[in-house]
Design a protein around this motif. Structure first.
Motif, PDB file in Angstrom:
ATOM      1  N   GLU A   1       2.558   1.940  -3.413  1.00 23.45           N
ATOM      2  CA  GLU A   1       1.449   2.564  -4.489  1.00 23.45           C
ATOM      3  C   GLU A   1       1.156   4.094  -3.997  1.00 23.45           C
ATOM      4  N   GLU A   2       1.151   4.284  -2.735  1.00 22.51           N
ATOM      5  CA  GLU A   2       1.024   5.757  -2.397  1.00 22.51           C
ATOM      6  C   GLU A   2       2.161   6.536  -2.959  1.00 22.51           C
TER       7      GLU A   2
ATOM      8  N   LYS B   1       0.802  -1.171   0.080  1.00 23.86           N
ATOM      9  CA  LYS B   1      -0.066  -0.072  -0.177  1.00 23.86           C
ATOM     10  C   LYS B   1       0.784   1.191  -0.007  1.00 23.86           C
ATOM     11  N   ARG B   2       2.031   1.265   0.715  1.00 24.25           N
ATOM     12  CA  ARG B   2       2.881   2.270   0.783  1.00 24.25           C
ATOM     13  C   ARG B   2       3.530   2.585  -0.368  1.00 24.25           C
TER      14      ARG B   2
END
Length: 408
Positions: free
Chosen positions: A193-194, A190-191
């Protein structure tokens, strides 16, 4: 090839070099060198050997400036030999520095492996992770976020343990630790992708050394994401223990449609071939009917009817020959990896198994007529006798390949 192929969990499609991972692509076999990457010649030689054995992706350690400098040279040496197997850089602790300080290394690699537990701690760790993702974005490289049981982020473990302790019915420590593996992978993805890395540039793995834990982790992980998953029992061990443990874990998951790439992490015997792990990975997939890599030999185990060792020697000889020939045949013929060969030891099951194979031979058991009937596609074609059975049978195999498989 089999019904199992249609039961795969549909994960995101990721390209690594010229190899497709995930979605409906064939399950990919990986391996890793154990050379010092700073030794460019030795590393290139071992990568070439692994690729010739059938490894479709090869991971190399990039842990020092000396190693990073040699990566482009290793890539060139392989390309000069016509070996274009994608190289994966394995980074721990200082990957952010090596990728940014050695751009030629970053460009030469087809994928980066990042272990969240070894990136760094606190804010500094966040910055280091962000630096690696920035390089991956710059050169459009996919990333495997590879969490490992032995190097799990302890801050995350403490956080989850504290949270678990406050529950009315706390879970077992092992269950919380498995959850930590999954959370580490998913939070890191997730990080990434952020930070701008595309969803289809991420592969995940959560590797442990216990069979039941590995199965439990991946059964849970596959329900919570659609990233391609790399399977492997880490630190599987040596010899039969490592082979059996890896097969037990991977077979269960593969049977359930879980897994897009696999590696069998065997500890080589002193002086043993690194390529053994490639052969075992291929044989797991092939015996399960998921892929074909080389002709398979059905061989008699032997019993009181087979006091002669001739069938054992022939089975070993022909199996070694088939595997040695595959790099040549793979370039010249289509479909030869599907060929089935039988080497049987007596009249009980010998003729029947021989007829079921593309090519089969039934050697004489104790007290039987000293003759070996040979069957091709179910029909008896000749009977071999004397001391040259191995050479003559090998020639029959060669002739069958030339006659029955289309030239590329």
């Amino acid at each position: 090839m089999s019904q199992l192929s249609t039961l795969r969990h549909l994960t995101q499609h990721v390209h690594v070099g010229g190899i497709s991972i995930g979605s409906c692509s064939p399950i990919v076999v990986q391996s890793m060198t154990n050379t010092d990457t700073a030794d460019a010649e030795g590393t290139a030689r071992q990568v070439y050997e692994l690729a010739q054995a059938g490894s479709e992706l090869v991971r190399i350690t990039v842990n020092t400036s000396e190693a990073a400098v040699q990566v482009p040279r290793i890539r060139k040496m392989l390309d000069d030999r016509g070996c274009h197997v994608p190289l994966i850089g394995d980074f721990h602790y200082n990957g952010h520095r090596l990728l940014t300080e050695f751009p030629e290394c970053a460009q030469a690699l087809a994928k980066y492996r990042i272990n969240p537990g070894n990136v760094g701690k606190n804010r500094k760790g966040e910055d280091q992770f962000a630096m690696m993702i920035a390089v991956a974005k710059q050169y459009d490289k996919p990333v495997r976020i590879g969490v490992n049981w032995g190097s799990l982020d302890q801050d995350l473990v403490v956080r989850l343990m504290d949270k678990n302790a406050k529950l009315a019915q706390p879970r077992e420590v092992a269950e919380v630790t498995r959850e930590a593996l999954i959370v580490s992978a998913l939070e890191s993805a997730k990080r990434a992708e952020e930070l701008g890395l595309a969803h289809d540039r991420i592969v995940l793995s959560c590797k442990v050394s216990d069979v039941q834990d590995l199965i439990a982790v991946y059964q849970d992980l596959v329900k919570r994401c659609d990233y391609p998953l790399h399977l492997g029992l880490t630190e599987a061990g040596m010899g039969s223990k490592g082979i059996v443990a890896s097969t037990a874990a991977l077979a269960v998951l593969l049977q359930q449609g879980i897994g897009d790439t696999i590696r069998v992490s065997l500890t080589p015997a002193p002086g043993g071939a690194r390529t053994e792990e490639v052969v075992v990975a291929q044989e797991i997939l092939q015996t399960m009917g998921l892929r074909s890599f080389a002709p398979m030999v059905t061989a008699c185990p032997g019993c009181g009817r087979t006091t002669s060792t001739v069938f054992q020697q022939l089975a070993q000889s022909i199996q070694n020959y088939l595997r040695a020939q595959m790099p040549v045949w793979r370039e010249q013929y289509t479909g030869v990896e599907e060929m089935k060969v039988a080497v049987m030891g007596c009249i009980v099951n010998g003729p029947g198994e021989s007829k079921l194979a593309n090519i089969g031979i039934s050697l004489p058991g104790t007290g039987e007529n000293p003759a070996a009937p040979v069957y091709v596609d179910g029909e008896k074609v000749t009977t071999l006798r004397g001391d040259n059975i191995s050479v003559e049978f090998q020639q029959i195999v060669d002739d069958y390949v030339v006659r029955n498989y289309a030239k590329r």
